[in-house]
Design a protein around this motif. Sequence first.
Motif, PDB file in Angstrom:
ATOM      1  N   TYR A   1       0.835  -1.198   0.000  1.00  0.00           N
ATOM      2  CA  TYR A   1       0.000   0.000   0.000  1.00  0.00           C
ATOM      3  C   TYR A   1       0.872   1.252   0.000  1.00  0.00           C
ATOM      4  O   TYR A   1       2.016   1.234   0.468  1.00  0.00           O
ATOM      5  N   TYR A   2       0.306   2.339  -0.513  1.00  0.00           N
ATOM      6  CA  TYR A   2       0.997   3.623  -0.552  1.00  0.00           C
ATOM      7  C   TYR A   2       0.270   4.672   0.283  1.00  0.00           C
ATOM      8  O   TYR A   2       0.526   5.858   0.152  1.00  0.00           O
ATOM      9  N   ALA A   3      -0.631   4.224   1.124  1.00  0.00           N
ATOM     10  CA  ALA A   3      -1.359   5.085   2.052  1.00  0.00           C
ATOM     11  C   ALA A   3      -1.681   4.266   3.286  1.00  0.00           C
ATOM     12  O   ALA A   3      -1.856   3.037   3.207  1.00  0.00           O
ATOM     13  N   ALA A   4      -1.762   4.928   4.428  1.00  0.00           N
ATOM     14  CA  ALA A   4      -2.110   4.248   5.677  1.00  0.00           C
ATOM     15  C   ALA A   4      -3.318   4.937   6.288  1.00  0.00           C
ATOM     16  O   ALA A   4      -3.200   5.795   7.150  1.00  0.00           O
ATOM     17  N   THR A   5      -4.492   4.577   5.800  1.00  0.00           N
ATOM     18  CA  THR A   5      -5.743   5.126   6.301  1.00  0.00           C
ATOM     19  C   THR A   5      -6.561   3.995   6.909  1.00  0.00           C
ATOM     20  O   THR A   5      -6.132   2.842   6.941  1.00  0.00           O
ATOM     21  N   GLU A   6      -7.757   4.326   7.357  1.00  0.00           N
ATOM     22  CA  GLU A   6      -8.626   3.313   7.946  1.00  0.00           C
ATOM     23  C   GLU A   6      -8.904   2.187   6.966  1.00  0.00           C
ATOM     24  O   GLU A   6      -9.050   1.031   7.370  1.00  0.00           O
ATOM     25  N   VAL A   7      -8.959   2.505   5.686  1.00  0.00           N
ATOM     26  CA  VAL A   7      -9.246   1.482   4.671  1.00  0.00           C
ATOM     27  C   VAL A   7      -8.163   0.420   4.669  1.00  0.00           C
ATOM     28  O   VAL A   7      -8.437  -0.786   4.724  1.00  0.00           O
ATOM     29  N   GLU A   8      -6.900   0.844   4.595  1.00  0.00           N
ATOM     30  CA  GLU A   8      -5.805  -0.117   4.553  1.00  0.00           C
ATOM     31  C   GLU A   8      -5.621  -0.811   5.902  1.00  0.00           C
ATOM     32  O   GLU A   8      -5.297  -2.000   5.956  1.00  0.00           O
ATOM     33  N   ALA A   9      -5.845  -0.064   6.991  1.00  0.00           N
ATOM     34  CA  ALA A   9      -5.628  -0.625   8.325  1.00  0.00           C
ATOM     35  C   ALA A   9      -6.563  -1.793   8.609  1.00  0.00           C
ATOM     36  O   ALA A   9      -6.204  -2.706   9.354  1.00  0.00           O
ATOM     37  N   ARG A  10      -7.742  -1.792   8.007  1.00  0.00           N
ATOM     38  CA  ARG A  10      -8.695  -2.868   8.285  1.00  0.00           C
ATOM     39  C   ARG A  10      -8.198  -4.224   7.793  1.00  0.00           C
ATOM     40  O   ARG A  10      -8.625  -5.269   8.293  1.00  0.00           O
ATOM     41  N   TYR A  11      -7.281  -4.211   6.805  1.00  0.00           N
ATOM     42  CA  TYR A  11      -6.804  -5.472   6.238  1.00  0.00           C
ATOM     43  C   TYR A  11      -5.655  -6.083   7.031  1.00  0.00           C
ATOM     44  O   TYR A  11      -5.224  -7.206   6.720  1.00  0.00           O
ATOM     45  N   CYS A  12      -5.131  -5.361   8.011  1.00  0.00           N
ATOM     46  CA  CYS A  12      -3.984  -5.914   8.761  1.00  0.00           C
ATOM     47  C   CYS A  12      -4.167  -5.751  10.257  1.00  0.00           C
ATOM     48  O   CYS A  12      -3.186  -5.652  11.000  1.00  0.00           O
ATOM     49  N   ARG A  13      -5.397  -5.731  10.706  1.00  0.00           N
ATOM     50  CA  ARG A  13      -5.673  -5.613  12.138  1.00  0.00           C
ATOM     51  C   ARG A  13      -5.084  -6.812  12.884  1.00  0.00           C
ATOM     52  O   ARG A  13      -5.206  -7.962  12.440  1.00  0.00           O
ATOM     53  N   ASP A  14      -4.413  -6.539  14.001  1.00  0.00           N
ATOM     54  CA  ASP A  14      -3.803  -7.561  14.869  1.00  0.00           C
ATOM     55  C   ASP A  14      -2.698  -8.355  14.186  1.00  0.00           C
ATOM     56  O   ASP A  14      -2.341  -9.448  14.629  1.00  0.00           O
ATOM     57  N   ALA A  15      -2.154  -7.827  13.107  1.00  0.00           N
ATOM     58  CA  ALA A  15      -1.063  -8.510  12.402  1.00  0.00           C
ATOM     59  C   ALA A  15       0.200  -7.660  12.480  1.00  0.00           C
ATOM     60  O   ALA A  15       0.173  -6.494  12.884  1.00  0.00           O
ATOM     61  N   GLU A  16       1.334  -8.234  12.091  1.00  0.00           N
ATOM     62  CA  GLU A  16       2.565  -7.468  11.967  1.00  0.00           C
ATOM     63  C   GLU A  16       2.573  -6.765  10.612  1.00  0.00           C
ATOM     64  O   GLU A  16       2.148  -7.328   9.603  1.00  0.00           O
ATOM     65  N   VAL A  17       3.075  -5.520  10.598  1.00  0.00           N
ATOM     66  CA  VAL A  17       3.146  -4.763   9.358  1.00  0.00           C
ATOM     67  C   VAL A  17       4.506  -4.080   9.253  1.00  0.00           C
ATOM     68  O   VAL A  17       5.220  -3.935  10.252  1.00  0.00           O
ATOM     69  N   ILE A  18       4.832  -3.668   8.042  1.00  0.00           N
ATOM     70  CA  ILE A  18       6.097  -2.982   7.787  1.00  0.00           C
ATOM     71  C   ILE A  18       5.803  -1.641   7.130  1.00  0.00           C
ATOM     72  O   ILE A  18       4.976  -1.556   6.214  1.00  0.00           O
ATOM     73  N   VAL A  19       6.481  -0.598   7.603  1.00  0.00           N
ATOM     74  CA  VAL A  19       6.420   0.715   6.981  1.00  0.00           C
ATOM     75  C   VAL A  19       7.819   1.039   6.476  1.00  0.00           C
ATOM     76  O   VAL A  19       8.792   0.959   7.231  1.00  0.00           O
ATOM     77  N   ILE A  20       7.936   1.372   5.197  1.00  0.00           N
ATOM     78  CA  ILE A  20       9.232   1.718   4.603  1.00  0.00           C
ATOM     79  C   ILE A  20       9.292   3.231   4.422  1.00  0.00           C
ATOM     80  O   ILE A  20       8.449   3.814   3.740  1.00  0.00           O
ATOM     81  N   GLY A  21      10.290   3.873   5.013  1.00  0.00           N
ATOM     82  CA  GLY A  21      10.437   5.308   4.832  1.00  0.00           C
ATOM     83  C   GLY A  21      10.997   5.985   6.064  1.00  0.00           C
ATOM     84  O   GLY A  21      10.916   5.437   7.178  1.00  0.00           O
ATOM     85  N   GLY A  22      11.543   7.185   5.883  1.00  0.00           N
ATOM     86  CA  GLY A  22      12.157   7.892   6.988  1.00  0.00           C
ATOM     87  C   GLY A  22      11.632   9.290   7.206  1.00  0.00           C
ATOM     88  O   GLY A  22      12.176  10.031   8.020  1.00  0.00           O
ATOM     89  N   GLY A  23      10.555   9.674   6.506  1.00  0.00           N
ATOM     90  CA  GLY A  23       9.991  11.006   6.653  1.00  0.00           C
ATOM     91  C   GLY A  23       8.824  11.041   7.614  1.00  0.00           C
ATOM     92  O   GLY A  23       8.448  10.021   8.212  1.00  0.00           O
ATOM     93  N   ASN A  24       8.227  12.229   7.765  1.00  0.00           N
ATOM     94  CA  ASN A  24       7.094  12.375   8.680  1.00  0.00           C
ATOM     95  C   ASN A  24       5.912  11.493   8.287  1.00  0.00           C
ATOM     96  O   ASN A  24       5.209  10.969   9.142  1.00  0.00           O
ATOM     97  N   SER A  25       5.680  11.340   6.984  1.00  0.00           N
ATOM     98  CA  SER A  25       4.554  10.509   6.550  1.00  0.00           C
ATOM     99  C   SER A  25       4.725   9.071   7.027  1.00  0.00           C
ATOM    100  O   SER A  25       3.769   8.440   7.494  1.00  0.00           O
ATOM    101  N   ALA A  26       5.937   8.550   6.927  1.00  0.00           N
ATOM    102  CA  ALA A  26       6.199   7.188   7.392  1.00  0.00           C
ATOM    103  C   ALA A  26       6.034   7.095   8.901  1.00  0.00           C
ATOM    104  O   ALA A  26       5.457   6.129   9.426  1.00  0.00           O
ATOM    105  N   GLY A  27       6.536   8.103   9.622  1.00  0.00           N
ATOM    106  CA  GLY A  27       6.403   8.091  11.073  1.00  0.00           C
ATOM    107  C   GLY A  27       4.961   8.175  11.521  1.00  0.00           C
ATOM    108  O   GLY A  27       4.531   7.469  12.450  1.00  0.00           O
ATOM    109  N   GLN A  28       4.175   9.043  10.873  1.00  0.00           N
ATOM    110  CA  GLN A  28       2.759   9.161  11.211  1.00  0.00           C
ATOM    111  C   GLN A  28       2.019   7.868  10.905  1.00  0.00           C
ATOM    112  O   GLN A  28       1.138   7.441  11.663  1.00  0.00           O
TER     113      GLN A  28
END
Length: 546
Positions: free
Chosen positions: A356-383
């Motif tokens: 995914y290229y966005a982290a909103t409620e839509v994407e979050a519903r597909y990985c609830r209670d699972a491990e996830v990876i965020v790639i990036g070092g900017g504020n968007s990745a941190g948020q």
Amino acid sequence: MDSLAEDLSTMARRPLTDAHVAMMRAVGTLKDFSAGAIVVRSGDAADRFLFVLEGDVELFDPVRGVRIGEQSLKPGQFLGEISFLSGSGSLATMRAVTDSRLLVVPRETMLGLMAANPELSDIVVSVMAARRRAMLERTVAAVTVVGQAEDRQVRHILAFAARNRLPIILHDPATDAAVDWGTACAFDPAAGPRVIFGKDEVLADATPATLAARMGLAFDQGSAQTFDVVIVGGGPAGVAAAVYAGAEGLGALVVEDLAIGGQAGTSSRIENYMGFPTGISGADLCWRGEVQAMKFGTRFAMPHRVTGIVREGSDWSLTLDNGARVLARAVVVATGVEYRRLPIPRLAEFEGLGIYYAATEVEARYCRDAEVIVIGGGNSAGQAAMYLSRTTAHVHLVVRGASLAASMSSYLLDRLHKTATITIHYETEVVGLDGERNLSSVTILDRTKGHESLIGARAVFVMVGAAPNTAWLNGRVKLDAQGFVLTGDAAGVPGTYTTSCPGIFAVGDVRAGSVKRVAAGVGEGSVVISEVWRHLNPPHDRLDVS
């Protein structure tokens, strides 16, 4: 549904005054509806303001042929929600309960009245915005989807609807609700995704583009209007330009390729934007701006990409990806940047199914209670990491560099370090993806140790790199070596946001030398309209858009 019916009836806490009604009577017409007649049908263009003078109007389900809820709109109340401001498709069907008389005011005329009377505008906009929020919060569907959540087509439709605040509901084919819809609309719920607009309108091959066209969000190829200014891009800079253009009386169109908000719209929480001490999501911030711009008459069209731009007489002709042409006296480039697609094996295969290229409620519903990876070092990745940590088992933030101090706000980095369910992997990269239909595991490489680790992650959020969206300009304006638009002194022309080509301006992240912050984009978008105005009105230099 009952809650929405109550909202439609009771949200007008500040009723329109007799003076307001008198103003509408002077420019409107009376229309009678017999008991049982459809007043507004879902999907019809919201091109009229409807005020109840006599009778009773209810929410109606045309598929099942039943009333929705117990409440209704009575004399002194008006129909509609925020789609009235845009003129897009109505989201609900309304039917006369008894013989009813309504005052009908054409949309453009009503917008003119609202522009001249702030109190009238405040009441109408507040009630209509509240109704849309109620539909979203209570999962009341303007559109119903029957299909599996793992289906790529379904996910694309849900993501587009959610980011554009279109009320939509999903029923799994195995549920009783899906069977009921299949019976009512004569289709097999197990035969693949179906998008239901009405009893006789069930689509098997729906896409965000067809959904937008059906809901009146797209730009019709038959449109021939010339706009004073076309704003290409609907991020913070583009939306700010849209607000100020509308406020100055310019006929403006915003063209956006996915959803209003752009990359900022995927940010779950912005805490350093002035005026919001507890933070605000990028989507909410831009939504408020969109409503504000629509109130002034600015039009929005999506999902469209501009594929080319040429001169046509004294105007600019922009070609959209559906073949439509838009004419503009001036163009503001606010296309921003997009995250780069990393050279990881099988990346394209899992896009929408774990990548995914966005982290909103839509994407979050597909990985609830699972491990996830965020790639990036900017504020968007941190948020994104902070947002996902609320609902996932663990978040792995993968960073190529040895530190985040230079690329991320201090307050955000401090929170990441203090959150037990977030692990930061420095000098690390994702090198492998695995899974059958959906992503199930990810391999990361620690470059300092040369060691690979396998993480059972169901989702990877890619938020790295920034490629400017300028290919469509086709060499029309000067760009720097990275493809960002040169303006002002850098382009060898007067002005701050003017490009090397008269009549084309650039603001926000796409502009070379800009500060890549939401507040900076909003500031540039608001100020650029001064330069647009002077271009359109060369004898006059009178603008004050404070």
